[in-house]
Scaffold this active site. Structure first.
Site, PDB file in Angstrom:
ATOM      1  CG  HIS A   1      -2.132  -0.955   0.816  1.00  0.00           C
ATOM      2  ND1 HIS A   1      -2.137  -2.257   1.209  1.00  0.00           N
ATOM      3  CD2 HIS A   1      -3.216  -0.772   0.029  1.00  0.00           C
ATOM      4  CE1 HIS A   1      -3.216  -2.846   0.723  1.00  0.00           C
ATOM      5  NE2 HIS A   1      -3.891  -1.964   0.000  1.00  0.00           N
TER       6      HIS A   1
ATOM      7  CD  GLU B   1      -9.901  -7.780  -2.210  1.00  0.00           C
ATOM      8  OE1 GLU B   1      -8.881  -7.212  -2.633  1.00  0.00           O
ATOM      9  OE2 GLU B   1     -10.632  -7.298  -1.342  1.00  0.00           O
TER      10      GLU B   1
ATOM     11  CG  ASP C   1      -5.486  -8.544  -1.387  1.00  0.00           C
ATOM     12  OD1 ASP C   1      -4.408  -8.796  -0.829  1.00  0.00           O
ATOM     13  OD2 ASP C   1      -6.203  -7.578  -1.082  1.00  0.00           O
TER      14      ASP C   1
ATOM     15  CB  CYS D   1     -10.262  -1.575  -8.526  1.00  0.00           C
ATOM     16  SG  CYS D   1     -10.581  -2.772  -7.226  1.00  0.00           S
TER      17      CYS D   1
HETATM   18  C1  PEP Z   1      -6.594  -5.385  -4.599  1.00  0.00           C
HETATM   19  O1  PEP Z   1      -6.394  -6.247  -3.744  1.00  0.00           O
HETATM   20  O2  PEP Z   1      -6.293  -5.521  -5.795  1.00  0.00           O
HETATM   21  C2  PEP Z   1      -7.215  -4.099  -4.225  1.00  0.00           C
HETATM   22  C3  PEP Z   1      -7.565  -3.234  -5.140  1.00  0.00           C
HETATM   23  O3  PEP Z   1      -7.348  -3.818  -2.895  1.00  0.00           O
HETATM   24  P1  PEP Z   1      -6.110  -3.401  -1.968  1.00  0.00           P
HETATM   25  O4  PEP Z   1      -4.926  -3.140  -2.865  1.00  0.00           O
HETATM   26  O5  PEP Z   1      -6.479  -2.175  -1.217  1.00  0.00           O
HETATM   27  O6  PEP Z   1      -5.927  -4.600  -1.114  1.00  0.00           O
HETATM   28 MG    MG Z   2      -7.298  -6.046  -1.797  1.00  0.00          MG
END
Ligand code: PEP
Ligand code: MG
Length: 588
Positions: free
Chosen positions: A199, A441, A465, A512
Protein backbone atom coordinates in the site's frame (compact mmCIF):
# COMPACT_ATOMS: atom_id res chain seq x y z
CA UNK A 1 34.37 7.58 -16.35
CA UNK A 2 36.76 10.23 -17.74
CA UNK A 3 40.11 10.74 -16.04
CA UNK A 4 41.44 9.91 -12.60
CA UNK A 5 39.33 12.52 -10.84
CA UNK A 6 36.13 11.18 -12.25
CA UNK A 7 33.46 11.00 -9.62
CA UNK A 8 32.35 7.47 -8.82
CA UNK A 9 28.71 6.68 -8.44
CA UNK A 10 27.18 3.68 -6.69
CA UNK A 11 23.98 2.09 -7.91
CA UNK A 12 21.48 0.21 -5.78
CA UNK A 13 18.87 -1.84 -7.59
CA UNK A 14 15.38 -2.14 -6.17
CA UNK A 15 11.91 -2.23 -7.67
CA UNK A 16 10.53 0.94 -9.25
CA UNK A 17 6.97 1.27 -7.98
CA UNK A 18 6.07 4.85 -8.73
CA UNK A 19 7.37 6.44 -11.92
CA UNK A 20 9.41 9.61 -11.99
CA UNK A 21 12.86 10.88 -11.24
CA UNK A 22 13.93 12.73 -8.11
CA UNK A 23 17.29 14.26 -7.40
CA UNK A 24 18.56 15.73 -4.15
CA UNK A 25 19.64 14.97 -0.62
CA UNK A 26 18.42 11.93 1.25
CA UNK A 27 16.96 11.86 4.72
CA UNK A 28 17.56 8.46 6.30
CA UNK A 29 14.93 7.29 8.78
CA UNK A 30 16.25 4.69 11.17
CA UNK A 31 13.85 2.41 12.91
CA UNK A 32 15.13 2.69 16.46
CA UNK A 33 12.41 0.69 18.18
CA UNK A 34 10.40 1.65 21.20
CA UNK A 35 11.95 -0.56 23.89
CA UNK A 36 12.10 0.89 27.36
CA UNK A 37 15.02 -0.29 29.47
CA UNK A 38 14.66 -0.58 33.25
CA UNK A 39 17.41 0.42 35.67
CA UNK A 40 17.67 1.20 39.36
CA UNK A 41 18.15 4.72 40.62
CA UNK A 42 19.44 6.07 43.92
CA UNK A 43 17.05 8.06 46.18
CA UNK A 44 19.31 11.07 45.49
CA UNK A 45 18.40 10.82 41.79
CA UNK A 46 14.64 11.11 42.30
CA UNK A 47 14.57 14.88 41.97
CA UNK A 48 16.43 14.67 38.69
CA UNK A 49 14.03 12.03 37.35
CA UNK A 50 11.04 14.21 38.29
CA UNK A 51 12.66 17.11 36.46
CA UNK A 52 13.14 14.97 33.33
CA UNK A 53 9.56 13.82 33.56
CA UNK A 54 8.21 17.37 33.78
CA UNK A 55 10.32 18.47 30.83
CA UNK A 56 9.09 15.52 28.76
CA UNK A 57 5.45 16.34 29.56
CA UNK A 58 5.93 19.98 28.54
CA UNK A 59 7.72 18.90 25.35
CA UNK A 60 4.96 16.42 24.53
CA UNK A 61 2.31 19.05 25.11
CA UNK A 62 3.92 21.46 22.69
CA UNK A 63 4.38 18.70 20.07
CA UNK A 64 0.69 17.85 20.32
CA UNK A 65 -0.28 21.52 19.98
CA UNK A 66 1.99 21.87 16.95
CA UNK A 67 0.53 18.77 15.33
CA UNK A 68 -2.99 20.02 16.06
CA UNK A 69 -2.21 23.30 14.38
CA UNK A 70 -0.77 21.56 11.31
CA UNK A 71 -3.75 19.25 10.92
CA UNK A 72 -6.17 22.16 11.44
CA UNK A 73 -4.54 23.99 8.56
CA UNK A 74 -4.25 21.07 6.17
CA UNK A 75 -7.40 19.05 6.84
CA UNK A 76 -9.63 21.13 9.12
CA UNK A 77 -10.36 22.04 12.71
CA UNK A 78 -12.69 19.09 13.18
CA UNK A 79 -9.98 16.50 12.60
CA UNK A 80 -7.56 18.50 14.71
CA UNK A 81 -10.05 18.13 17.58
CA UNK A 82 -8.95 14.52 18.14
CA UNK A 83 -5.79 15.89 19.73
CA UNK A 84 -7.76 17.57 22.53
CA UNK A 85 -8.05 14.18 24.19
CA UNK A 86 -4.26 13.75 23.90
CA UNK A 87 -3.71 17.05 25.67
CA UNK A 88 -5.89 15.85 28.54
CA UNK A 89 -3.59 12.87 29.03
CA UNK A 90 -0.47 15.00 29.63
CA UNK A 91 -2.44 16.98 32.17
CA UNK A 92 -4.01 13.99 33.94
CA UNK A 93 -3.29 14.47 37.66
CA UNK A 94 -4.14 10.90 38.71
CA UNK A 95 -1.69 9.49 36.20
CA UNK A 96 1.07 11.95 37.07
CA UNK A 97 0.67 11.50 40.84
CA UNK A 98 0.82 7.74 40.51
CA UNK A 99 4.08 8.01 38.54
CA UNK A 100 5.60 10.24 41.23
CA UNK A 101 4.47 7.89 44.01
CA UNK A 102 5.89 4.78 42.31
CA UNK A 103 9.11 6.55 41.42
CA UNK A 104 9.81 7.07 45.12
CA UNK A 105 8.59 3.63 46.14
CA UNK A 106 10.19 1.46 43.43
CA UNK A 107 13.34 3.43 42.55
CA UNK A 108 13.48 2.71 38.84
CA UNK A 109 14.15 5.15 35.99
CA UNK A 110 11.18 7.37 35.19
CA UNK A 111 10.58 6.19 31.60
CA UNK A 112 10.13 2.67 32.89
CA UNK A 113 7.82 3.76 35.73
CA UNK A 114 5.78 6.00 33.45
CA UNK A 115 5.37 3.28 30.82
CA UNK A 116 4.30 0.80 33.49
CA UNK A 117 1.76 3.12 35.14
CA UNK A 118 0.33 4.43 31.85
CA UNK A 119 0.00 0.95 30.37
CA UNK A 120 -1.76 -0.33 33.48
CA UNK A 121 -4.06 2.69 33.42
CA UNK A 122 -4.87 2.19 29.71
CA UNK A 123 -5.43 -1.56 30.15
CA UNK A 124 -7.87 -0.95 33.01
CA UNK A 125 -9.85 1.58 30.99
CA UNK A 126 -9.92 -0.58 27.87
CA UNK A 127 -11.57 -3.43 29.80
CA UNK A 128 -14.51 -1.30 30.94
CA UNK A 129 -17.53 -1.69 28.71
CA UNK A 130 -17.84 1.97 27.84
CA UNK A 131 -16.86 3.31 24.42
CA UNK A 132 -15.73 6.67 25.83
CA UNK A 133 -13.32 5.06 28.30
CA UNK A 134 -12.01 2.67 25.66
CA UNK A 135 -11.19 5.64 23.47
CA UNK A 136 -9.39 7.29 26.38
CA UNK A 137 -7.26 4.16 26.71
CA UNK A 138 -6.12 4.55 23.11
CA UNK A 139 -5.28 8.19 23.68
CA UNK A 140 -3.16 7.20 26.65
CA UNK A 141 -1.24 4.60 24.62
CA UNK A 142 -0.51 7.09 21.90
CA UNK A 143 0.63 9.82 24.27
CA UNK A 144 2.66 7.33 26.31
CA UNK A 145 4.78 6.47 23.27
CA UNK A 146 5.40 10.14 22.68
CA UNK A 147 6.36 10.91 26.29
CA UNK A 148 8.69 7.91 26.43
CA UNK A 149 10.42 8.94 23.20
CA UNK A 150 10.92 12.39 24.64
CA UNK A 151 12.33 10.96 27.86
CA UNK A 152 14.72 8.85 25.82
CA UNK A 153 15.79 11.90 23.87
CA UNK A 154 14.60 10.39 20.61
CA UNK A 155 13.23 12.67 17.98
CA UNK A 156 9.51 12.14 17.46
CA UNK A 157 8.89 10.18 14.29
CA UNK A 158 9.03 13.52 12.61
CA UNK A 159 10.36 12.81 9.21
CA UNK A 160 6.63 13.34 8.94
CA UNK A 161 7.34 17.01 9.56
CA UNK A 162 10.36 17.65 7.33
CA UNK A 163 10.82 21.29 6.52
CA UNK A 164 13.20 20.90 3.57
CA UNK A 165 12.75 18.95 0.38
CA UNK A 166 14.31 15.49 0.68
CA UNK A 167 14.23 11.99 -0.70
CA UNK A 168 13.12 9.80 2.19
CA UNK A 169 15.05 6.61 2.74
CA UNK A 170 13.65 4.20 5.32
CA UNK A 171 13.68 0.55 6.23
CA UNK A 172 9.94 0.58 5.81
CA UNK A 173 7.37 3.32 5.48
CA UNK A 174 3.94 2.33 6.67
CA UNK A 175 0.79 3.35 4.81
CA UNK A 176 -0.08 5.51 7.80
CA UNK A 177 3.26 7.33 7.59
CA UNK A 178 2.59 7.93 3.90
CA UNK A 179 -0.83 9.28 4.72
CA UNK A 180 0.50 11.84 7.21
CA UNK A 181 3.80 12.96 5.76
CA UNK A 182 4.11 16.39 4.27
CA UNK A 183 4.03 15.70 0.54
CA UNK A 184 5.53 19.09 -0.28
CA UNK A 185 8.85 18.13 1.26
CA UNK A 186 9.06 14.56 0.07
CA UNK A 187 10.52 14.42 -3.45
CA UNK A 188 10.93 10.68 -3.51
CA UNK A 189 10.66 7.55 -1.39
CA UNK A 190 13.08 4.64 -1.11
CA UNK A 191 12.75 1.68 1.22
CA UNK A 192 14.59 -1.50 2.13
CA UNK A 193 11.36 -3.50 2.19
CA UNK A 194 8.25 -3.56 0.03
CA UNK A 195 6.99 -4.56 -3.38
CA UNK A 196 4.86 -3.17 -6.20
CA UNK A 197 1.49 -3.86 -4.66
CA UNK A 198 2.24 -2.84 -1.08
CA UNK A 199 0.00 0.00 0.00
CA UNK A 200 2.93 2.33 0.45
CA UNK A 201 3.76 1.80 -3.23
CA UNK A 202 0.14 2.34 -4.24
CA UNK A 203 -0.06 5.55 -2.22
CA UNK A 204 3.17 6.96 -3.58
CA UNK A 205 1.82 6.39 -7.10
CA UNK A 206 -1.38 8.22 -6.34
CA UNK A 207 0.54 11.04 -4.70
CA UNK A 208 2.78 11.19 -7.78
CA UNK A 209 5.94 10.71 -5.68
CA UNK A 210 8.68 8.68 -7.43
CA UNK A 211 9.40 5.58 -5.35
CA UNK A 212 11.74 2.60 -5.27
CA UNK A 213 11.24 -0.24 -2.81
CA UNK A 214 12.97 -3.55 -2.07
CA UNK A 215 16.47 -2.03 -1.75
CA UNK A 216 17.33 -4.63 0.94
CA UNK A 217 19.78 -3.06 3.43
CA UNK A 218 20.45 0.28 1.79
CA UNK A 219 19.50 2.26 4.92
CA UNK A 220 22.49 0.68 6.65
CA UNK A 221 24.83 1.92 3.94
CA UNK A 222 23.79 5.55 3.50
CA UNK A 223 23.67 8.61 5.71
CA UNK A 224 21.38 11.63 5.74
CA UNK A 225 22.62 14.44 3.53
CA UNK A 226 24.14 12.35 0.68
CA UNK A 227 23.27 13.32 -2.89
CA UNK A 228 21.29 10.75 -4.83
CA UNK A 229 19.21 10.31 -7.92
CA UNK A 230 16.13 8.16 -7.61
CA UNK A 231 14.78 6.49 -10.74
CA UNK A 232 11.23 5.32 -10.06
CA UNK A 233 10.96 3.86 -13.60
CA UNK A 234 13.68 1.25 -13.39
CA UNK A 235 14.03 1.03 -9.62
CA UNK A 236 17.48 2.55 -9.18
CA UNK A 237 18.92 4.59 -6.36
CA UNK A 238 22.16 6.19 -7.57
CA UNK A 239 24.51 7.62 -4.97
CA UNK A 240 26.71 10.52 -6.13
CA UNK A 241 25.50 10.39 -9.73
CA UNK A 242 28.16 11.30 -12.32
CA UNK A 243 27.66 14.16 -14.79
CA UNK A 244 27.03 11.53 -17.52
CA UNK A 245 24.27 9.95 -15.48
CA UNK A 246 22.72 13.32 -14.75
CA UNK A 247 22.83 14.18 -18.45
CA UNK A 248 21.20 10.87 -19.37
CA UNK A 249 18.41 11.45 -16.87
CA UNK A 250 17.96 15.03 -18.05
CA UNK A 251 17.26 13.67 -21.55
CA UNK A 252 14.92 11.01 -20.21
CA UNK A 253 12.93 13.56 -18.25
CA UNK A 254 12.66 15.71 -21.33
CA UNK A 255 11.17 12.80 -23.32
CA UNK A 256 8.77 11.97 -20.51
CA UNK A 257 7.59 15.57 -20.36
CA UNK A 258 6.86 15.45 -24.11
CA UNK A 259 4.78 12.27 -23.78
CA UNK A 260 2.98 13.77 -20.74
CA UNK A 261 2.12 16.89 -22.73
CA UNK A 262 0.59 14.79 -25.49
CA UNK A 263 -1.39 12.86 -22.91
CA UNK A 264 -2.92 15.93 -21.27
CA UNK A 265 -4.78 16.50 -24.54
CA UNK A 266 -6.70 13.28 -23.84
CA UNK A 267 -8.50 14.59 -20.77
CA UNK A 268 -11.76 15.41 -22.48
CA UNK A 269 -11.75 12.41 -24.82
CA UNK A 270 -13.65 9.17 -24.20
CA UNK A 271 -12.02 5.85 -23.49
CA UNK A 272 -13.44 3.95 -26.44
CA UNK A 273 -11.62 1.24 -28.37
CA UNK A 274 -10.97 1.60 -32.11
CA UNK A 275 -14.00 -0.61 -32.74
CA UNK A 276 -16.32 1.36 -30.48
CA UNK A 277 -16.41 -0.41 -27.10
CA UNK A 278 -16.59 1.97 -24.15
CA UNK A 279 -14.37 0.99 -21.22
CA UNK A 280 -15.19 3.00 -18.11
CA UNK A 281 -11.97 4.46 -16.84
CA UNK A 282 -12.01 5.45 -13.17
CA UNK A 283 -9.49 6.46 -10.54
CA UNK A 284 -8.50 4.85 -7.25
CA UNK A 285 -8.21 7.16 -4.27
CA UNK A 286 -6.98 6.75 -0.74
CA UNK A 287 -7.84 10.13 0.76
CA UNK A 288 -10.35 12.89 -0.05
CA UNK A 289 -7.38 15.06 -1.05
CA UNK A 290 -6.83 12.73 -4.02
CA UNK A 291 -10.22 13.50 -5.56
CA UNK A 292 -9.30 16.54 -7.73
CA UNK A 293 -6.62 14.52 -9.54
CA UNK A 294 -9.31 12.21 -10.98
CA UNK A 295 -11.13 14.68 -13.29
CA UNK A 296 -7.84 16.47 -13.92
CA UNK A 297 -6.52 13.28 -15.49
CA UNK A 298 -9.73 12.54 -17.34
CA UNK A 299 -11.20 9.78 -15.13
CA UNK A 300 -14.96 9.06 -15.23
CA UNK A 301 -15.37 8.78 -11.48
CA UNK A 302 -13.83 6.92 -8.57
CA UNK A 303 -13.66 3.15 -8.98
CA UNK A 304 -12.14 2.42 -5.59
CA UNK A 305 -12.16 4.63 -2.53
CA UNK A 306 -9.97 2.92 0.06
CA UNK A 307 -11.80 4.36 3.09
CA UNK A 308 -9.56 2.70 5.66
CA UNK A 309 -6.79 5.18 4.88
CA UNK A 310 -8.77 7.94 6.53
CA UNK A 311 -8.52 6.15 9.81
CA UNK A 312 -5.04 4.72 9.95
CA UNK A 313 -3.52 7.55 11.93
CA UNK A 314 -6.15 8.15 14.49
CA UNK A 315 -6.41 7.21 18.08
CA UNK A 316 -10.18 6.89 17.81
CA UNK A 317 -12.50 5.56 15.13
CA UNK A 318 -14.71 8.04 13.31
CA UNK A 319 -18.37 8.30 14.20
CA UNK A 320 -21.18 7.77 11.67
CA UNK A 321 -21.68 11.53 11.52
CA UNK A 322 -18.07 12.23 10.73
CA UNK A 323 -18.02 9.54 8.06
CA UNK A 324 -21.22 10.84 6.55
CA UNK A 325 -19.71 14.32 6.27
CA UNK A 326 -16.55 12.97 4.63
CA UNK A 327 -18.35 10.71 2.14
CA UNK A 328 -20.93 13.38 1.36
CA UNK A 329 -18.25 15.92 0.44
CA UNK A 330 -16.42 13.43 -1.77
CA UNK A 331 -19.67 12.26 -3.41
CA UNK A 332 -20.65 15.85 -4.17
CA UNK A 333 -17.27 16.53 -5.73
CA UNK A 334 -17.38 13.43 -7.90
CA UNK A 335 -21.07 13.65 -8.97
CA UNK A 336 -22.56 13.01 -11.46
CA UNK A 337 -19.87 10.37 -11.91
CA UNK A 338 -19.90 7.29 -9.71
CA UNK A 339 -18.08 7.09 -6.41
CA UNK A 340 -17.46 3.48 -5.42
CA UNK A 341 -16.86 3.38 -1.70
CA UNK A 342 -15.20 0.26 -0.42
CA UNK A 343 -16.01 -0.56 3.18
CA UNK A 344 -13.06 -0.74 5.61
CA UNK A 345 -10.29 -3.04 4.51
CA UNK A 346 -8.30 -2.87 7.72
CA UNK A 347 -5.67 -5.50 8.40
CA UNK A 348 -2.88 -6.93 6.24
CA UNK A 349 -0.41 -4.05 5.89
CA UNK A 350 -3.01 -1.49 6.97
CA UNK A 351 -3.37 -1.32 10.71
CA UNK A 352 -5.41 1.35 12.41
CA UNK A 353 -4.01 2.90 15.56
CA UNK A 354 -7.47 2.84 17.05
CA UNK A 355 -7.93 -0.90 16.82
CA UNK A 356 -6.53 -3.74 18.77
CA UNK A 357 -4.39 -5.19 16.01
CA UNK A 358 -3.13 -8.22 17.82
CA UNK A 359 -0.10 -9.61 16.01
CA UNK A 360 -1.01 -12.35 13.61
CA UNK A 361 1.32 -14.84 11.97
CA UNK A 362 -0.27 -14.28 8.57
CA UNK A 363 -1.98 -10.90 8.66
CA UNK A 364 -2.99 -10.98 4.98
CA UNK A 365 -4.90 -14.18 5.62
CA UNK A 366 -6.09 -13.10 9.01
CA UNK A 367 -8.68 -11.03 10.70
CA UNK A 368 -9.07 -8.36 8.05
CA UNK A 369 -11.56 -6.45 5.92
CA UNK A 370 -15.09 -7.90 5.80
CA UNK A 371 -14.20 -10.53 8.41
CA UNK A 372 -13.28 -7.80 10.85
CA UNK A 373 -16.41 -5.76 9.99
CA UNK A 374 -18.77 -8.70 10.42
CA UNK A 375 -17.39 -9.22 13.90
CA UNK A 376 -17.58 -5.54 14.82
CA UNK A 377 -21.07 -4.68 13.70
CA UNK A 378 -21.06 -1.33 15.50
CA UNK A 379 -18.09 -0.19 13.39
CA UNK A 380 -19.49 -1.74 10.21
CA UNK A 381 -22.97 -0.28 10.65
CA UNK A 382 -21.67 3.21 11.42
CA UNK A 383 -19.81 3.11 8.11
CA UNK A 384 -22.68 1.65 6.07
CA UNK A 385 -25.10 4.21 7.48
CA UNK A 386 -22.64 7.02 6.73
CA UNK A 387 -22.24 5.79 3.14
CA UNK A 388 -25.97 5.30 2.56
CA UNK A 389 -26.75 8.79 3.82
CA UNK A 390 -24.16 10.19 1.40
CA UNK A 391 -25.94 8.34 -1.43
CA UNK A 392 -28.70 10.96 -1.17
CA UNK A 393 -26.42 13.57 -2.70
CA UNK A 394 -24.17 11.70 -5.12
CA UNK A 395 -23.82 8.71 -7.39
CA UNK A 396 -22.59 6.41 -4.64
CA UNK A 397 -21.97 2.67 -4.92
CA UNK A 398 -20.81 0.35 -2.14
CA UNK A 399 -18.46 -2.58 -2.36
CA UNK A 400 -17.31 -5.14 0.15
CA UNK A 401 -13.64 -6.19 0.26
CA UNK A 402 -12.28 -9.72 0.68
CA UNK A 403 -15.49 -11.60 0.09
CA UNK A 404 -14.65 -15.30 0.17
CA UNK A 405 -18.03 -16.88 -0.50
CA UNK A 406 -21.79 -16.68 -0.62
CA UNK A 407 -22.68 -16.75 3.07
CA UNK A 408 -20.25 -13.99 3.90
CA UNK A 409 -21.66 -11.86 1.11
CA UNK A 410 -25.21 -12.55 2.25
CA UNK A 411 -24.34 -11.58 5.82
CA UNK A 412 -22.82 -8.30 4.65
CA UNK A 413 -25.88 -7.61 2.50
CA UNK A 414 -28.19 -8.35 5.43
CA UNK A 415 -26.36 -5.82 7.61
CA UNK A 416 -26.74 -3.28 4.81
CA UNK A 417 -30.48 -3.99 4.61
CA UNK A 418 -30.76 -3.54 8.35
CA UNK A 419 -29.06 -0.15 8.09
CA UNK A 420 -31.40 0.90 5.29
CA UNK A 421 -34.48 -0.06 7.34
CA UNK A 422 -33.20 1.88 10.34
CA UNK A 423 -32.38 4.94 8.25
CA UNK A 424 -35.81 4.86 6.71
CA UNK A 425 -37.48 4.63 10.11
CA UNK A 426 -35.38 7.53 11.35
CA UNK A 427 -36.35 9.61 8.33
CA UNK A 428 -32.90 9.88 6.75
CA UNK A 429 -32.74 10.35 2.99
CA UNK A 430 -30.77 7.84 0.88
CA UNK A 431 -30.82 6.37 -2.60
CA UNK A 432 -32.82 3.10 -2.54
CA UNK A 433 -31.21 2.05 -5.81
CA UNK A 434 -27.60 2.30 -4.61
CA UNK A 435 -25.59 -0.34 -6.45
CA UNK A 436 -23.77 -2.89 -4.33
CA UNK A 437 -20.76 -4.88 -5.47
CA UNK A 438 -18.26 -7.43 -4.23
CA UNK A 439 -14.56 -7.27 -4.64
CA UNK A 440 -13.26 -10.48 -6.08
CA UNK A 441 -9.83 -10.90 -4.62
CA UNK A 442 -9.85 -14.36 -3.10
CA UNK A 443 -9.68 -17.38 -5.44
CA UNK A 444 -12.65 -19.02 -3.70
CA UNK A 445 -14.81 -16.02 -4.63
CA UNK A 446 -13.63 -16.15 -8.23
CA UNK A 447 -14.58 -19.81 -8.39
CA UNK A 448 -18.03 -19.12 -6.98
CA UNK A 449 -18.50 -15.96 -9.02
CA UNK A 450 -21.49 -17.20 -10.97
CA UNK A 451 -23.38 -17.76 -7.71
CA UNK A 452 -22.25 -14.48 -6.14
CA UNK A 453 -23.31 -12.57 -9.27
CA UNK A 454 -26.96 -13.30 -8.49
CA UNK A 455 -26.78 -11.28 -5.29
CA UNK A 456 -25.22 -8.03 -6.42
CA UNK A 457 -24.87 -5.38 -9.12
CA UNK A 458 -21.17 -5.57 -9.98
CA UNK A 459 -17.80 -7.21 -9.41
CA UNK A 460 -14.57 -5.33 -8.96
CA UNK A 461 -11.54 -7.56 -9.20
CA UNK A 462 -8.77 -6.81 -6.71
CA UNK A 463 -5.88 -8.36 -8.57
CA UNK A 464 -3.32 -7.32 -5.95
CA UNK A 465 -4.78 -9.75 -3.47
CA UNK A 466 -6.17 -12.23 -5.99
CA UNK A 467 -2.70 -12.86 -7.39
CA UNK A 468 -1.02 -13.11 -3.99
CA UNK A 469 -3.52 -15.72 -2.85
CA UNK A 470 -3.64 -17.62 -6.14
CA UNK A 471 0.10 -18.19 -6.36
CA UNK A 472 0.95 -17.84 -2.66
CA UNK A 473 3.23 -14.84 -3.10
CA UNK A 474 3.10 -12.32 -0.26
CA UNK A 475 2.50 -8.97 -1.93
CA UNK A 476 4.72 -7.02 0.47
CA UNK A 477 7.65 -9.41 0.66
CA UNK A 478 10.49 -8.22 -1.58
CA UNK A 479 12.13 -11.65 -1.47
CA UNK A 480 9.32 -13.22 -3.47
CA UNK A 481 8.37 -10.15 -5.52
CA UNK A 482 9.83 -11.72 -8.68
CA UNK A 483 7.34 -14.60 -8.34
CA UNK A 484 4.35 -12.29 -8.45
CA UNK A 485 3.04 -12.99 -11.97
CA UNK A 486 -0.18 -11.37 -13.17
CA UNK A 487 0.01 -13.45 -16.35
CA UNK A 488 0.25 -16.80 -14.58
CA UNK A 489 -2.11 -19.18 -16.45
CA UNK A 490 -4.00 -19.82 -13.20
CA UNK A 491 -4.60 -16.10 -12.67
CA UNK A 492 -5.88 -15.84 -16.23
CA UNK A 493 -8.36 -18.62 -15.62
CA UNK A 494 -9.63 -16.98 -12.45
CA UNK A 495 -10.08 -13.65 -14.22
CA UNK A 496 -11.93 -15.36 -17.01
CA UNK A 497 -14.27 -17.14 -14.60
CA UNK A 498 -15.23 -13.83 -13.02
CA UNK A 499 -15.71 -11.99 -16.33
CA UNK A 500 -17.75 -14.89 -17.78
CA UNK A 501 -19.94 -15.05 -14.67
CA UNK A 502 -20.61 -11.32 -14.85
CA UNK A 503 -21.60 -11.57 -18.52
CA UNK A 504 -23.84 -14.56 -17.90
CA UNK A 505 -25.70 -12.75 -15.11
CA UNK A 506 -25.69 -9.36 -16.81
CA UNK A 507 -23.79 -7.42 -14.20
CA UNK A 508 -20.76 -5.29 -14.90
CA UNK A 509 -17.20 -6.21 -13.99
CA UNK A 510 -14.15 -4.04 -13.42
CA UNK A 511 -10.56 -4.39 -12.29
CA UNK A 512 -9.26 -2.07 -9.57
CA UNK A 513 -5.98 -3.79 -8.67
CA UNK A 514 -2.64 -2.56 -9.98
CA UNK A 515 -2.89 -4.92 -12.96
CA UNK A 516 -5.41 -2.50 -14.50
CA UNK A 517 -2.66 0.11 -14.81
CA UNK A 518 -0.07 -2.25 -16.30
CA UNK A 519 0.04 -1.05 -19.89
CA UNK A 520 1.25 -4.35 -21.32
CA UNK A 521 -1.78 -6.11 -19.86
CA UNK A 522 -4.60 -3.83 -21.02
CA UNK A 523 -5.18 -5.93 -24.19
CA UNK A 524 -5.64 -8.99 -21.98
CA UNK A 525 -8.16 -7.31 -19.64
CA UNK A 526 -10.15 -5.88 -22.53
CA UNK A 527 -10.19 -9.23 -24.30
CA UNK A 528 -11.47 -10.93 -21.16
CA UNK A 529 -14.45 -8.59 -21.20
CA UNK A 530 -13.75 -6.10 -18.42
CA UNK A 531 -16.19 -3.17 -18.51
CA UNK A 532 -14.23 -0.90 -16.22
CA UNK A 533 -10.60 -0.26 -15.29
CA UNK A 534 -9.80 1.70 -12.16
CA UNK A 535 -6.23 2.93 -11.68
CA UNK A 536 -4.22 5.56 -9.80
CA UNK A 537 -5.21 8.96 -11.24
CA UNK A 538 -1.77 9.66 -12.70
CA UNK A 539 -2.05 6.51 -14.84
CA UNK A 540 -5.45 7.37 -16.32
CA UNK A 541 -4.15 9.24 -19.42
CA UNK A 542 -1.81 6.40 -20.42
CA UNK A 543 -4.46 3.75 -19.92
CA UNK A 544 -6.92 5.84 -21.92
CA UNK A 545 -4.47 6.17 -24.79
CA UNK A 546 -3.94 2.39 -24.67
CA UNK A 547 -7.70 1.70 -24.76
CA UNK A 548 -8.18 4.11 -27.66
CA UNK A 549 -5.40 2.40 -29.62
CA UNK A 550 -6.79 -1.13 -29.29
CA UNK A 551 -9.56 -2.99 -31.10
CA UNK A 552 -11.73 -5.04 -28.74
CA UNK A 553 -12.15 -7.83 -31.29
CA UNK A 554 -8.35 -8.21 -31.57
CA UNK A 555 -8.07 -8.33 -27.79
CA UNK A 556 -10.64 -11.13 -27.70
CA UNK A 557 -8.59 -13.08 -30.22
CA UNK A 558 -5.51 -12.53 -28.09
CA UNK A 559 -7.29 -14.04 -25.08
CA UNK A 560 -8.36 -17.03 -27.19
CA UNK A 561 -4.70 -17.57 -28.09
CA UNK A 562 -3.11 -17.04 -24.70
CA UNK A 563 -5.54 -19.36 -22.93
CA UNK A 564 -3.74 -22.15 -24.82
CA UNK A 565 -0.30 -21.17 -23.50
CA UNK A 566 1.38 -22.83 -20.54
CA UNK A 567 3.66 -20.23 -19.01
CA UNK A 568 3.46 -16.70 -17.62
CA UNK A 569 6.35 -15.52 -19.75
CA UNK A 570 4.78 -16.71 -23.03
CA UNK A 571 1.49 -15.03 -22.13
CA UNK A 572 3.25 -11.83 -21.11
CA UNK A 573 5.24 -11.84 -24.35
CA UNK A 574 2.05 -12.07 -26.48
CA UNK A 575 0.39 -9.26 -24.52
CA UNK A 576 3.47 -7.05 -24.73
CA UNK A 577 3.71 -7.68 -28.47
CA UNK A 578 0.17 -6.43 -28.95
CA UNK A 579 0.69 -3.42 -26.68
CA UNK A 580 3.93 -2.61 -28.49
CA UNK A 581 2.24 -2.76 -31.87
CA UNK A 582 -0.55 -0.40 -30.80
CA UNK A 583 1.02 2.08 -28.38
CA UNK A 584 4.73 1.31 -28.25
CA UNK A 585 5.59 4.92 -27.39
CA UNK A 586 3.96 4.50 -23.95
CA UNK A 587 5.93 1.42 -22.97
CA UNK A 588 9.43 1.23 -21.54
C1 PEP B 1 -6.59 -5.39 -4.60
O1 PEP B 1 -6.39 -6.25 -3.74
O2 PEP B 1 -6.29 -5.52 -5.80
C2 PEP B 1 -7.22 -4.10 -4.23
C3 PEP B 1 -7.56 -3.23 -5.14
O3 PEP B 1 -7.35 -3.82 -2.90
P1 PEP B 1 -6.11 -3.40 -1.97
O4 PEP B 1 -4.93 -3.14 -2.87
O5 PEP B 1 -6.48 -2.17 -1.22
O6 PEP B 1 -5.93 -4.60 -1.11
MG1 MG C 1 -7.30 -6.05 -1.80
Amino acid sequence: MNGDNAQRETRFQGVGVSPGIARGKIHVVRDDGDDVARHRIEPSEIANEIGRFETALIQTRSQILEMQERIAQSIGAKDAGIFDAHLLVVEDRTLIDEVLRKLQADLFNVEFIFQEVATHYADTLSKIDDPYLRERALDIQDVTRRVVRNLQGKAPKDFLALTERHILLAHNITPSDTATMNREFVMGLATDLGSRTSHTAIMSRSLGIPAVVGLHDVTEKLETGREVLLDGYSGLLILDPTPETLWHYGELEHKKVLVAEQLTGLRETKSITRDGRHIVLSANIELPDDVPAAPKNGAEGIGLYRTEFLYLNRATLPSEEEQYETYRKVAEQVAPHPLIIRTFDLGGDKVAGALDASDEMNPFMGHRAIRFCLEHLDIFKAQLRGIMRASAVGNVKIMFPMISGLEELQRALAVLEECKTELQQEGHAFDQGTEVGAMIEIPSAAMCASRLAREIDFFSIGTNDLIQYAIAVDRVNERVAHLYEPTHPAVLRLLKMVADAAREHEIWVGVCGEMAGDLALIPLLLGLGMDELSVGASLVPRVKRAVQSLAHSECQKLVGNVMELDTSSEILARCTEMAQANYGELLG
